[in-house]
Design a protein around this motif. Structure first.
Motif, PDB file in Angstrom:
ATOM      1  N   PRO A 201      53.392  35.926  44.039  1.00 36.69           N
ATOM      2  CA  PRO A 201      52.669  34.649  43.941  1.00 36.69           C
ATOM      3  C   PRO A 201      52.190  34.370  42.520  1.00 36.69           C
ATOM      4  CG  PRO A 201      51.880  35.965  45.790  1.00 36.69           C
ATOM      5  CD  PRO A 201      52.780  36.850  44.990  1.00 36.69           C
ATOM      6  N   SER A 202      51.755  33.155  42.301  1.00 38.21           N
ATOM      7  CA  SER A 202      51.231  32.765  40.993  1.00 38.21           C
ATOM      8  C   SER A 202      49.955  33.553  40.675  1.00 38.21           C
ATOM      9  CB  SER A 202      50.918  31.272  40.979  1.00 38.21           C
ATOM     10  OG  SER A 202      49.830  30.998  41.861  1.00 38.21           O
ATOM     11  N   GLU A 203      49.526  33.489  39.427  1.00 40.08           N
ATOM     12  CA  GLU A 203      48.301  34.180  39.014  1.00 40.08           C
ATOM     13  C   GLU A 203      47.102  33.698  39.841  1.00 40.08           C
ATOM     14  OE1 GLU A 203      46.601  36.915  35.932  1.00 40.08           O
ATOM     15  OE2 GLU A 203      48.561  36.553  36.827  1.00 40.08           O
ATOM     16  N   ALA A 204      47.022  32.397  40.060  1.00 40.33           N
ATOM     17  CA  ALA A 204      45.903  31.850  40.840  1.00 40.33           C
ATOM     18  C   ALA A 204      45.968  32.319  42.289  1.00 40.33           C
ATOM     19  CB  ALA A 204      45.916  30.324  40.772  1.00 40.33           C
ATOM     20  N   ALA A 205      47.176  32.349  42.858  1.00 38.60           N
ATOM     21  CA  ALA A 205      47.335  32.800  44.248  1.00 38.60           C
ATOM     22  C   ALA A 205      47.022  34.289  44.379  1.00 38.60           C
ATOM     23  CB  ALA A 205      48.746  32.494  44.729  1.00 38.60           C
ATOM     24  N   CYS A 206      47.390  35.075  43.367  1.00 36.20           N
ATOM     25  CA  CYS A 206      47.061  36.509  43.385  1.00 36.20           C
ATOM     26  C   CYS A 206      45.555  36.708  43.317  1.00 36.20           C
ATOM     27  CB  CYS A 206      47.738  37.214  42.217  1.00 36.20           C
ATOM     28  SG  CYS A 206      49.526  37.423  42.411  1.00 36.20           S
ATOM     29  N   ARG A 207      44.897  35.902  42.496  1.00 34.11           N
ATOM     30  CA  ARG A 207      43.436  36.002  42.406  1.00 34.11           C
ATOM     31  C   ARG A 207      42.797  35.716  43.762  1.00 34.11           C
ATOM     32  NH1 ARG A 207      43.053  32.834  38.709  1.00 34.11           N
ATOM     33  NH2 ARG A 207      42.906  34.257  36.927  1.00 34.11           N
ATOM     34  N   GLN A 208      43.297  34.717  44.441  1.00 30.57           N
ATOM     35  CA  GLN A 208      42.754  34.364  45.755  1.00 30.57           C
ATOM     36  C   GLN A 208      43.013  35.468  46.777  1.00 30.57           C
ATOM     37  OE1 GLN A 208      44.214  30.631  47.231  1.00 30.57           O
ATOM     38  NE2 GLN A 208      42.852  30.618  49.017  1.00 30.57           N
ATOM     39  N   ALA A 209      44.163  36.118  46.677  1.00 26.42           N
ATOM     40  CA  ALA A 209      44.511  37.174  47.626  1.00 26.42           C
ATOM     41  C   ALA A 209      43.709  38.445  47.387  1.00 26.42           C
ATOM     42  CB  ALA A 209      46.005  37.484  47.531  1.00 26.42           C
ATOM     43  N   LEU A 210      43.376  38.721  46.137  1.00 26.58           N
ATOM     44  CA  LEU A 210      42.728  39.980  45.792  1.00 26.58           C
ATOM     45  C   LEU A 210      41.212  39.926  45.832  1.00 26.58           C
ATOM     46  CD1 LEU A 210      44.969  41.005  42.722  1.00 26.58           C
ATOM     47  CD2 LEU A 210      45.221  41.715  45.107  1.00 26.58           C
ATOM     48  N   PHE A 211      40.625  38.770  45.527  1.00 26.71           N
ATOM     49  CA  PHE A 211      39.174  38.657  45.386  1.00 26.71           C
ATOM     50  C   PHE A 211      38.526  38.108  46.657  1.00 26.71           C
ATOM     51  CE2 PHE A 211      40.330  39.304  41.122  1.00 26.71           C
ATOM     52  CZ  PHE A 211      39.203  39.492  40.327  1.00 26.71           C
ATOM     53  N   PRO A 212      37.283  38.485  46.927  1.00 28.34           N
ATOM     54  CA  PRO A 212      36.565  37.850  48.043  1.00 28.34           C
ATOM     55  C   PRO A 212      36.223  36.409  47.684  1.00 28.34           C
ATOM     56  CG  PRO A 212      35.068  39.251  46.794  1.00 28.34           C
ATOM     57  CD  PRO A 212      36.445  39.488  46.233  1.00 28.34           C
ATOM     58  N   GLY A 213      36.176  35.545  48.696  1.00 31.89           N
ATOM     59  CA  GLY A 213      35.801  34.158  48.454  1.00 31.89           C
ATOM     60  C   GLY A 213      34.324  34.032  48.099  1.00 31.89           C
ATOM     61  N   ASN A 214      33.958  32.890  47.561  1.00 34.47           N
ATOM     62  CA  ASN A 214      32.564  32.680  47.157  1.00 34.47           C
ATOM     63  C   ASN A 214      31.601  32.805  48.330  1.00 34.47           C
ATOM     64  OD1 ASN A 214      33.266  32.247  44.483  1.00 34.47           O
ATOM     65  ND2 ASN A 214      33.577  30.028  44.785  1.00 34.47           N
ATOM     66  N   ALA A 215      32.073  32.449  49.523  1.00 39.41           N
ATOM     67  CA  ALA A 215      31.195  32.501  50.697  1.00 39.41           C
ATOM     68  C   ALA A 215      30.881  33.939  51.121  1.00 39.41           C
ATOM     69  CB  ALA A 215      31.838  31.747  51.862  1.00 39.41           C
ATOM     70  N   TRP A 216      31.649  34.901  50.629  1.00 37.84           N
ATOM     71  CA  TRP A 216      31.435  36.290  51.036  1.00 37.84           C
ATOM     72  C   TRP A 216      30.017  36.764  50.736  1.00 37.84           C
ATOM     73  CZ3 TRP A 216      29.945  40.756  48.592  1.00 37.84           C
ATOM     74  CH2 TRP A 216      30.102  41.941  49.317  1.00 37.84           C
ATOM     75  N   PHE A 217      29.499  36.389  49.586  1.00 36.58           N
ATOM     76  CA  PHE A 217      28.177  36.859  49.176  1.00 36.58           C
ATOM     77  C   PHE A 217      27.068  36.342  50.095  1.00 36.58           C
ATOM     78  CE2 PHE A 217      30.837  37.251  45.468  1.00 36.58           C
ATOM     79  CZ  PHE A 217      30.473  38.489  44.964  1.00 36.58           C
ATOM     80  N   ALA A 218      27.273  35.168  50.654  1.00 33.11           N
ATOM     81  CA  ALA A 218      26.299  34.615  51.592  1.00 33.11           C
ATOM     82  C   ALA A 218      26.483  35.188  52.993  1.00 33.11           C
ATOM     83  CB  ALA A 218      26.408  33.089  51.624  1.00 33.11           C
ATOM     84  N   ASN A 219      27.731  35.459  53.367  1.00 33.54           N
ATOM     85  CA  ASN A 219      28.029  35.871  54.741  1.00 33.54           C
ATOM     86  C   ASN A 219      27.885  37.371  54.993  1.00 33.54           C
ATOM     87  OD1 ASN A 219      28.631  33.214  55.403  1.00 33.54           O
ATOM     88  ND2 ASN A 219      30.818  33.445  54.925  1.00 33.54           N
ATOM     89  N   PHE A 220      28.158  38.188  53.978  1.00 35.61           N
ATOM     90  CA  PHE A 220      28.182  39.632  54.192  1.00 35.61           C
ATOM     91  C   PHE A 220      26.851  40.189  54.710  1.00 35.61           C
ATOM     92  CE2 PHE A 220      27.836  44.090  52.869  1.00 35.61           C
ATOM     93  CZ  PHE A 220      28.974  44.617  53.443  1.00 35.61           C
ATOM     94  N   PRO A 221      25.699  39.776  54.176  1.00 38.41           N
ATOM     95  CA  PRO A 221      24.439  40.339  54.697  1.00 38.41           C
ATOM     96  C   PRO A 221      24.243  40.103  56.186  1.00 38.41           C
ATOM     97  CG  PRO A 221      24.056  39.245  52.606  1.00 38.41           C
ATOM     98  CD  PRO A 221      25.459  38.901  53.025  1.00 38.41           C
ATOM     99  N   PHE A 222      24.697  38.968  56.691  1.00 40.24           N
ATOM    100  CA  PHE A 222      24.565  38.681  58.117  1.00 40.24           C
ATOM    101  C   PHE A 222      25.584  39.485  58.921  1.00 40.24           C
ATOM    102  CE2 PHE A 222      22.946  34.918  55.936  1.00 40.24           C
ATOM    103  CZ  PHE A 222      21.699  34.808  56.520  1.00 40.24           C
ATOM    104  N   TYR A 223      26.796  39.616  58.367  1.00 37.95           N
ATOM    105  CA  TYR A 223      27.851  40.379  59.036  1.00 37.95           C
ATOM    106  C   TYR A 223      27.449  41.845  59.167  1.00 37.95           C
ATOM    107  CZ  TYR A 223      32.646  41.719  60.263  1.00 37.95           C
ATOM    108  OH  TYR A 223      33.758  42.192  60.915  1.00 37.95           O
TER     109      TYR A 223
END
Length: 449
Positions: A201-223
């Motif tokens: 995939p493109s560099e941007a698509a690889c970044r999306q596949a490898l990194f957690p989304g921005n919402a992860w930081f808000a959701n992880f404490p509840f999870y």
């Protein structure tokens, strides 16, 4: 102090031959032995050692039937790994290159335990794996234990194939900069001269596949609520904040784009996870714990729940549970549970706790001493006491990468030997004597001044 050559019942190094390949190793090892010290750098050092002496004198205390050689935290330093096996008298070289060695007479009868953290940091991940594979080919009695760095790679690779949620979408970047040398080695050895970028995939698509989304930081404490301690959640958020900000820069510093990292990760999946892969044996052979006599060998430590599992069901059950959960669909519940705590804990508030009750349960199950790595030391092995449970901390900082960072010279050499005739021997190039612990039944340590 006592000269090595004068020792009879307490021979520290079992007939290390004086081959030219070994001379540099021998020159860095202690030439004298001494009774295990009341080490002032240890936690509750005097109480820990005196407790060990008292318990080892009891009839219920048992030593392993075969000599145990414990070597942990080589962290991708094949030279340190093989030098330590030579120092233990397990192997002898028949050539100057890695993997050019044979088993000694002692090595053929020894119970060799590799205590985890074979990977990360560098400089030679793949060579170390090949050296360990060679040890298996020689039919050595080897047990490979799970280390946190080893399992972090597995979790990161598995997270790329599964539909991720807030519990696991961060597991690739969570590996951090220490895994990048492995990806660099894999890229250079397997991909560099190929059309590696085809179907990547493109560099941007690889970044999306490898990194957690921005919402992860808000959701992880509840999870994670109710599953991880509050301190553990905060520690995870803080750690991931730093890693997501720096991971790409560390890749770039190593000369790798995110596309190349992604391609190397896919190749790692083939090498480690496919049956035909060169290193498919690595996770397949891995165990969580091993018990020999009154000694439990593992990578990090216990918590109360794991102590109950071992007491009620035994080591075989714990290892089967580890295997079944290793490839489970829910990466989060495995990586943050009691099984994984066994190769992750440092007894911090963020870790699942070992209380006096848990330590008592472990002792009732016949576990008197934990032998582990994970907590690196600069002055050889040490004995500590944690809530009434004896720990031998045997990570003596082997890899050259860590040693340079921590002000130590070259690669490390050292091993922990456990034997009913010799006792417990801590051998390290960073301590002037071999530390020898062998209590007598008369209440006095053998060899004590």
């Amino acid at each position: 102090m006592y000269k090595m050559a004068s020792m009879t019942a307490l021979t520290v190094i079992p007939n290390v031959s004086d081959q030219p390949y070994h001379s540099a190793i021998l020159a860095r090892l202690p030439s004298e032995w001494a009774p295990w010290p009341d080490d002032p750098t240890s936690v509750n050092h005097d109480e820990a050692l005196s407790t060990f002496v008292k318990r080892a004198q009891k009839k219920s205390f048992t030593w392993p039937k075969k000599p145990v050689v414990f070597l942990s935290d080589a962290h991708a330093d094949a030279e340190a790994f093989e030098a330590s096996l030579i120092a233990a008298g397990v192997i002898e070289r028949d050539g100057p290159h890695p993997c050019e060695y044979t088993l000694t007479k002692f090595g053929k009868k020894a119970d060799i335990v590799v205590g985890g953290d074979c990977l990360d940091k560098g400089p030679s991940n793949l060579t170390l794996l090949r050296s360990l594979a060679h040890l298996y080919r020689l039919n050595a009695d080897v047990t490979l234990l799970a280390g946190n760095h080893d399992l972090r790679l597995l979790m990161g690779l598995l997270s790329l194939e599964r539909e991720t949620d807030a519990g696991s979408q961060h597991l690739f970047v969570r590996m951090g900069k220490k895994v990048i040398p492995l990806f660099k080695e894999v890229f250079d050895q397997y991909l560099a001269d190929t059309q590696w970028d085809r179907d990547i995939p493109s560099e941007a698509a690889c970044r999306q596949a490898l990194f957690p989304g921005n919402a992860w930081f808000a959701n992880f404490p509840f999870y994670a609520a109710g599953f991880i301690t509050a301190e553990g959640i905060q520690r995870e958020i803080g750690k991931m904040t730093k890693k997501t900000q720096s991971f790409e820069a560390h890749c770039s510093h190593a000369g790798l784009s995110l596309q190349q990292i992604y391609a190397a990760a896919m190749k790692c999946r083939s090498l480690f996870l496919k049956k035909s892969g060169e290193f498919s044996w690595f996770f397949r052979r891995m165990r969580l714990v091993k018990k020999r006599g009154s000694f439990l060998l593992l990578h990090a430590g216990l918590d109360d729940h794991m102590a109950e599992i071992l007491a009620n069901h035994g080591v075989k059950y714990a290892n089967r549970a580890f295997k079944k959960n290793l490839m489970s669909q829910n990466l989060f519940s495995f990586y943050y549970g009691s099984l994984a705590n066994t190769f992750r804990t440092k007894y911090r508030k963020a870790d699942l706790p070992l209380t006096p009750r848990g330590a008592y349960v472990a002792r009732q199950a016949g576990i008197q001493v934990l032998v582990h790595g994970h907590i690196n030391q600069h002055f050889g092995q040490r004995v500590t006491l944690k809530n009434g449970l004896i720990h031998i901390e045997a990570d003596i900082t082997l890899d050259a990468h860590s040693r340079k960072k921590e002000g130590l010279d070259g690669h490390g050499i050292g091993v922990t030997l456990i034997d009913k005739k010799r006792g417990v021997i801590g051998l390290s190039c960073d301590y002037p004597q071999a530390k020898v612990f062998k209590p007598s039944r008369k209440g006095k340590r053998e060899g004590a001044q």
